[in-house]
Design a protein around this motif. Structure first.
Motif, PDB file in Angstrom:
ATOM      1  N   LEU A  19       8.149  34.892  90.942  1.00  0.00           N
ATOM      2  CA  LEU A  19       8.224  35.342  89.554  1.00  0.00           C
ATOM      3  C   LEU A  19       6.842  35.364  88.902  1.00  0.00           C
ATOM      4  O   LEU A  19       6.493  36.326  88.201  1.00  0.00           O
ATOM      5  CB  LEU A  19       9.182  34.456  88.759  1.00  0.00           C
ATOM      6  CG  LEU A  19      10.662  34.575  89.128  1.00  0.00           C
ATOM      7  CD1 LEU A  19      11.483  33.511  88.410  1.00  0.00           C
ATOM      8  CD2 LEU A  19      11.195  35.967  88.819  1.00  0.00           C
ATOM      9  N   THR A  22       4.591  38.315  90.636  1.00  0.00           N
ATOM     10  CA  THR A  22       4.997  39.669  90.259  1.00  0.00           C
ATOM     11  C   THR A  22       4.811  39.900  88.765  1.00  0.00           C
ATOM     12  O   THR A  22       4.403  40.986  88.353  1.00  0.00           O
ATOM     13  CB  THR A  22       6.455  39.964  90.683  1.00  0.00           C
ATOM     14  OG1 THR A  22       7.317  38.968  90.132  1.00  0.00           O
ATOM     15  CG2 THR A  22       6.599  40.003  92.192  1.00  0.00           C
ATOM     16  N   PHE A 134      19.122  44.503  90.870  1.00  0.00           N
ATOM     17  CA  PHE A 134      17.949  43.671  90.592  1.00  0.00           C
ATOM     18  C   PHE A 134      17.797  43.435  89.095  1.00  0.00           C
ATOM     19  O   PHE A 134      17.622  42.299  88.652  1.00  0.00           O
ATOM     20  CB  PHE A 134      16.689  44.336  91.161  1.00  0.00           C
ATOM     21  CG  PHE A 134      15.412  43.664  90.751  1.00  0.00           C
ATOM     22  CD1 PHE A 134      15.020  42.471  91.336  1.00  0.00           C
ATOM     23  CD2 PHE A 134      14.607  44.216  89.767  1.00  0.00           C
ATOM     24  CE1 PHE A 134      13.846  41.834  90.940  1.00  0.00           C
ATOM     25  CE2 PHE A 134      13.434  43.590  89.368  1.00  0.00           C
ATOM     26  CZ  PHE A 134      13.059  42.397  89.958  1.00  0.00           C
ATOM     27  N   LEU A 135      17.861  44.500  88.303  1.00  0.00           N
ATOM     28  CA  LEU A 135      17.708  44.366  86.850  1.00  0.00           C
ATOM     29  C   LEU A 135      18.833  43.536  86.243  1.00  0.00           C
ATOM     30  O   LEU A 135      18.585  42.705  85.360  1.00  0.00           O
ATOM     31  CB  LEU A 135      17.651  45.745  86.194  1.00  0.00           C
ATOM     32  CG  LEU A 135      16.362  46.512  86.429  1.00  0.00           C
ATOM     33  CD1 LEU A 135      16.487  47.939  85.899  1.00  0.00           C
ATOM     34  CD2 LEU A 135      15.184  45.804  85.794  1.00  0.00           C
ATOM     35  N   LEU A 138      18.129  39.843  87.219  1.00  0.00           N
ATOM     36  CA  LEU A 138      16.974  39.321  86.486  1.00  0.00           C
ATOM     37  C   LEU A 138      17.334  39.099  85.017  1.00  0.00           C
ATOM     38  O   LEU A 138      16.960  38.082  84.422  1.00  0.00           O
ATOM     39  CB  LEU A 138      15.792  40.284  86.631  1.00  0.00           C
ATOM     40  CG  LEU A 138      14.426  39.756  86.232  1.00  0.00           C
ATOM     41  CD1 LEU A 138      14.059  38.488  86.997  1.00  0.00           C
ATOM     42  CD2 LEU A 138      13.376  40.836  86.474  1.00  0.00           C
ATOM     43  N   THR A 139      18.077  40.026  84.445  1.00  0.00           N
ATOM     44  CA  THR A 139      18.545  39.872  83.063  1.00  0.00           C
ATOM     45  C   THR A 139      19.453  38.655  82.949  1.00  0.00           C
ATOM     46  O   THR A 139      19.348  37.878  81.983  1.00  0.00           O
ATOM     47  CB  THR A 139      19.288  41.148  82.602  1.00  0.00           C
ATOM     48  OG1 THR A 139      18.381  42.258  82.665  1.00  0.00           O
ATOM     49  CG2 THR A 139      19.820  41.001  81.190  1.00  0.00           C
ATOM     50  N   LEU A 141      19.359  35.933  84.715  1.00  0.00           N
ATOM     51  CA  LEU A 141      18.492  34.745  84.716  1.00  0.00           C
ATOM     52  C   LEU A 141      17.784  34.572  83.372  1.00  0.00           C
ATOM     53  O   LEU A 141      17.747  33.477  82.812  1.00  0.00           O
ATOM     54  CB  LEU A 141      17.429  34.855  85.819  1.00  0.00           C
ATOM     55  CG  LEU A 141      17.820  34.450  87.222  1.00  0.00           C
ATOM     56  CD1 LEU A 141      16.673  34.747  88.194  1.00  0.00           C
ATOM     57  CD2 LEU A 141      18.219  32.989  87.291  1.00  0.00           C
ATOM     58  N   ALA A 142      17.213  35.667  82.865  1.00  0.00           N
ATOM     59  CA  ALA A 142      16.425  35.604  81.627  1.00  0.00           C
ATOM     60  C   ALA A 142      17.279  35.262  80.412  1.00  0.00           C
ATOM     61  O   ALA A 142      16.792  34.631  79.469  1.00  0.00           O
ATOM     62  CB  ALA A 142      15.707  36.929  81.400  1.00  0.00           C
ATOM     63  N   GLN A 162       7.681  39.216  77.136  1.00  0.00           N
ATOM     64  CA  GLN A 162       8.303  40.220  77.965  1.00  0.00           C
ATOM     65  C   GLN A 162       9.159  41.231  77.318  1.00  0.00           C
ATOM     66  O   GLN A 162       9.888  41.870  77.977  1.00  0.00           O
ATOM     67  CB  GLN A 162       8.906  39.840  78.882  1.00  0.00           C
ATOM     68  CG  GLN A 162       7.674  41.156  78.611  1.00  0.00           C
ATOM     69  CD  GLN A 162       6.500  41.939  78.370  1.00  0.00           C
ATOM     70  OE1 GLN A 162       6.101  42.356  78.376  1.00  0.00           O
ATOM     71  NE2 GLN A 162       5.559  42.384  77.859  1.00  0.00           N
TER      72      GLN A 162
END
Length: 164
Positions: A19, A22, A134-135, A138-139, A141-142, A162
Motif C-alpha cells: 500500500l 503503490t 480491486f476498486l 480497496l474501497t 478497506l478504506a 486521497q
C-alpha cells in the motif's frame, strides 16, 4: 561462534509495503502530471471540492486531510495564481469559504481530466476483469477496517490524502 538461524519466512504478503509503495508511486505520478499545469494535488483537491458547494476553509482542509498551516499555504498559492479567493461564508460570518474563480474552474476541469488519466493508467495495468473488484475491495478497506487510525497513533501516522 554462535550459529544464527535465518529469520522466519513470511507467510503473508507485506500489505503495508504494498500500500505504501503503490501510494507513493501514484502520488509521484500525480504530482508530475499536475505540475505540467502549475498545480499540486492539494490545489487540485481544494479547487474540485470548493466547486461542489460552498465550503469553509476548515471543511476543505478536513476533506483534503490537511492541517491548518498546509491549507493556508495551499489557499495562498491558489489566490496568488488567481484561481480562488477567500470570502465570508453566507451562513456563518466568522467562517471563510474558498470561492473558485472562473480561471480556477477551468483549471479544476483540466486537473480533473489529468487526475482521471493518471488513475486510468494505473488501473489499466490490471487485467480488465479485475479492476472493478480491486476498486470495490480497496474501497471496502478504506471505508471499513482501515478508515480511521487508532486513537493511540503517533501524530505523524496520518492517513494519506486521497480524495481527488
Amino acid at each position: 561462534m554462535t550459529a544464527m538461524s535465518p529469520p522466519p519466512q513470511r507467510t503473508q504478503p507485506d500489505l503495508s509495503y504494498l500500500l505504501d509503495h503503490t501510494g507513493h508511486v501514484l502520488r509521484a505520478q500525480m504530482a508530475t502530471a499536475l505540475a505540467e499545469i502549475g498545480l499540486t494535488a492539494r490545489m487540485h483537491c481544494v479547487l474540485v471540492h470548493a466547486l461542489e458547494e460552498e465550503r469553509t476553509q476548515a471543511r476543505l482542509a478536513e476533506i483534503g486531510d490537511m492541517d491548518k498551516t498546509t491549507m493556508v499555504v495551499t489557499v495562498d498559492a491558489l489566490e496568488q495564481a488567481g484561481l480562488a479567493e477567500r470570502r465570508p461564508s453566507s451562513t456563518d460570518r466568522r467562517a471563510r469559504i474558498i470561492a473558485v474563480t472562473e480561471k480556477g474552474a477551468r483549471a479544476a476541469e483540466q486537473s480533473r481530466r489529468i487526475v482521471d488519466g493518471v488513475h486510468e493508467r494505473a488501473l489499466a495495468s490490471l487485467p480488465e476483469s479485475d479492476r472493478e473488484t480491486f476498486l470495490a475491495l480497496l474501497t471496502h478497506l478504506a471505508e471499513g477496517h482501515l478508515s480511521t487510525p487508532p486513537a493511540t497513533a503517533a501524530p505523524s501516522a496520518r492517513r494519506a490524502r486521497q480524495r481527488g
